[in-house]
Design an enzyme around this catalytic site. Structure first.
Site, PDB file in Angstrom:
ATOM      1  N   CYS A  52      -1.142  34.011  10.193  1.00  0.00           N
ATOM      2  CA  CYS A  52      -0.762  34.658  11.458  1.00  0.00           C
ATOM      3  C   CYS A  52      -0.372  33.635  12.520  1.00  0.00           C
ATOM      4  CB  CYS A  52      -1.896  35.556  11.946  1.00  0.00           C
ATOM      5  SG  CYS A  52      -2.062  37.050  10.951  1.00  0.00           S
TER       6      CYS A  52
ATOM      7  N   ARG B  48       3.032  20.300   6.300  1.00  0.00           N
ATOM      8  CA  ARG B  48       4.097  19.407   6.750  1.00  0.00           C
ATOM      9  C   ARG B  48       5.247  20.095   7.497  1.00  0.00           C
ATOM     10  NH1 ARG B  48       7.088  16.824   3.797  1.00  0.00           N
ATOM     11  NH2 ARG B  48       7.247  14.937   5.083  1.00  0.00           N
TER      12      ARG B  48
ATOM     13  N   GLU C  17       0.818  -1.207   0.000  1.00  0.00           N
ATOM     14  CA  GLU C  17       0.000   0.000   0.000  1.00  0.00           C
ATOM     15  C   GLU C  17       0.863   1.274   0.000  1.00  0.00           C
ATOM     16  OE1 GLU C  17      -3.545  -2.207   2.524  1.00  0.00           O
ATOM     17  OE2 GLU C  17      -2.188  -0.799   3.536  1.00  0.00           O
ATOM     18  N   PRO C  18       1.610   1.508  -1.064  1.00  0.00           N
ATOM     19  CA  PRO C  18       2.418   2.722  -1.131  1.00  0.00           C
ATOM     20  C   PRO C  18       1.545   3.948  -1.380  1.00  0.00           C
ATOM     21  CG  PRO C  18       2.506   1.575  -3.215  1.00  0.00           C
ATOM     22  CD  PRO C  18       1.709   0.696  -2.285  1.00  0.00           C
ATOM     23  N   GLY C  19       1.912   5.049  -0.779  1.00  0.00           N
ATOM     24  CA  GLY C  19       1.221   6.311  -1.023  1.00  0.00           C
ATOM     25  C   GLY C  19       2.216   7.379  -1.428  1.00  0.00           C
ATOM     26  N   ARG C  20       3.011   7.821  -0.464  1.00  0.00           N
ATOM     27  CA  ARG C  20       4.017   8.859  -0.705  1.00  0.00           C
ATOM     28  C   ARG C  20       4.942   8.489  -1.870  1.00  0.00           C
ATOM     29  NH1 ARG C  20       6.165  12.123   3.498  1.00  0.00           N
ATOM     30  NH2 ARG C  20       5.295  10.594   4.940  1.00  0.00           N
TER      31      ARG C  20
ATOM     32  N   TYR D 271       0.735  14.228   1.095  1.00  0.00           N
ATOM     33  CA  TYR D 271       0.477  14.820   2.420  1.00  0.00           C
ATOM     34  C   TYR D 271       0.657  16.335   2.397  1.00  0.00           C
ATOM     35  CZ  TYR D 271       0.713   9.928   3.626  1.00  0.00           C
ATOM     36  OH  TYR D 271       0.478   8.579   3.642  1.00  0.00           O
TER      37      TYR D 271
END
Length: 430
Positions: free
Chosen positions: A353, A321, A282-285, A382
């Site tokens: 701010c 991030r 299950e790769p994402g990045r 992400y």
């Protein structure tokens, strides 16, 4: 440049004739068309990553289920589905989004430590291919839902192998100190229980030890623990036919430190290819991170004491991030810096701010002036998916690029649309 300038390190993003391109499209052209800030993604880079994974895993047959929490843009989901990928989801909203993208339900894996009863019902009704169970209470709830609708629900048990992935503490998920999974020492007991429950079709095990892992050793230790558990489950007299090995494959944010995907594939084959189970990762990045950029315009410069601050129109609400993980993204001026340009260290900050609204101090950028365009690199994972409307700042647009063409893949949110969600309703007496 007098300090080291980290240039783009994927083939689809780089400088040509002094300008930054994504595939065959000048980034400046997109900015002139749509304004800033915006995210842009290379379709070819995403496809190339899937090809790289399949080559590294061959000849083992491994189903790739993209972890869509990394980036759930519908255009990207459709591309990945068209490549034969399934989807790993973690919420009811992601379920709806995945189905809207045309992904077959049987190719959906529903992960997540806190599925609600409503989410479980929706998953069962849709006929998802697999629910990953993270606790005994969740297992009993799924069994109840299954009995109520007269179905057998395919599940695997997510086991916590107690392996430290040596990654950032906030994205570590596989140790006994994390909230995820069933404790390794309890797995046999829970698996035996799952195998007896009416409405439950207990098929196997799942693991996921964290994100942005660049060291191969934690994967080997995890896969070896899984292989051991498979043997113990069979010795107990129970059937196991599926192994979901999670994701976590790390990428390079600095041009140097991505995972060795060839060695990863070799370790997977050595430890699990002969276990007699269907394998899923299950790769994402790894699939989308390096395919994306966030493009922003310089607004102002100012000096505070000995520090220079360059203020851009993208903020921490657009890219969380750095504030959340102290992450550092490479920054590339859209106009290529000349080799002899004197670097001018500065903090790149946004307009939100909060003092945490900073992308970091950069030592190797050329002098920047109002109107200059910058791209924050490795921004496909992400980033947009974690954005918010803090400070009443609308979510920015997303652009998909393929070859010499590009299209709007998500419209810029408007304040008017945000306000519509807050129209007061009628009073209801208690």
């Amino acid at each position: 440049m007098t300090a080291e300038f980290v240039r783009p390190h994927v083939a689809q993003i780089g400088y040509r004739s002094g300008e930054l391109f994504i595939e065959q499209v000048p980034v400046r052209t997109i900015a002139e068309k749509f304004g800033t800030p915006f995210y842009a993604y290379s379709a070819s880079a995403v496809c190339q990553r899937i090809e790289m994974l399949r080559d590294a895993l061959h000849p083992a047959e491994v189903q790739i289920c993209y972890a869509m929490k990394a980036n759930n843009n519908l255009s990207l989901l459709r591309i990945l589905s068209g490549l034969g990928c399934g989807m790993d989801i973690v919420s009811g909203g992601e379920l709806e989004r995945t189905l809207a993208a045309g992904v077959p339900a049987q190719k959906i894996v529903f992960s997540g430590v806190g599925k609600s009863e409503q989410e479980i019902k929706a998953a069962v009704a849709a006929g998802v291919g697999q629910l990953n169970v993270e606790s005994t209470e969740e297992l009993e709830l799924i069994a109840k839902v299954a009995r109520n609708v007269g179905r057998k629900v395919p599940v695997v048990l997510r086991v916590n192998p107690d392996v430290d992935a040596a990654t950032h503490p906030k994205i570590t998920t596989g140790t006994r100190h994390n909230k995820f999974g069933i404790p390794y020492e309890a797995a046999l007991t829970v698996y035996a229980r799952a195998s007896t429950l009416p409405g439950i079709d207990c098929l196997g095990l799942a693991v996921h030890i964290g994100s942005q892992i660049t060291d191969i050793l934690p994967f080997r230790k995890t896969f070896e623990r899984v292989a051991e558990l498979v043997g113990r489950i069979r010795a107990q007299g129970n059937t196991i036919t599926r192994l979901d090995l999670g994701g976590g494959l790390g990428v390079s944010y600095d041009g140097r430190s991505g995972i060795d995907i060839v060695t990863y594939g070799a370790i997977l084959r050595e430890t699990l290819a002969d276990c007699g189970c269907e394998l899923t990762i299950e790769p994402g990045r790894f699939v989308v991170a390096e395919a994306g950029i966030l493009v922003s315009e310089v607004l102002y410069n100012k000096v505070q004491g000995s520090e220079k601050f360059t203020i851009v129109d993208a903020g921490m609400n657009d890219l969380m991030r750095p504030a959340l993980y102290d992450a550092r993204h490479p920054i590339w001026p859209i106009a290529e810096p000349a080799a002899e340009t004197l670097a001018e260290p500065c903090h790149i900050v946004g307009p939100v701010c909060e003092s945490s609204d900073t992308f970091g101090k950069y030592e190797a950028l050329p002098p920047l002036v109002s109107g200059d365009l910058l791209a924050l690199g490795v921004a496909g994972a992400y980033c947009a998916v974690m954005s918010s409307s803090y400070n009443a700042r609308p979510l920015v647009q997303e652009i998909l690029v393929e070859g010499n063409r590009y299209c709007l893949a998500r419209h810029r949110q408007t304040v008017a649309a945000m306000l519509k969600l807050e129209q007061a309703g009628e009073w209801i007496a208690a």
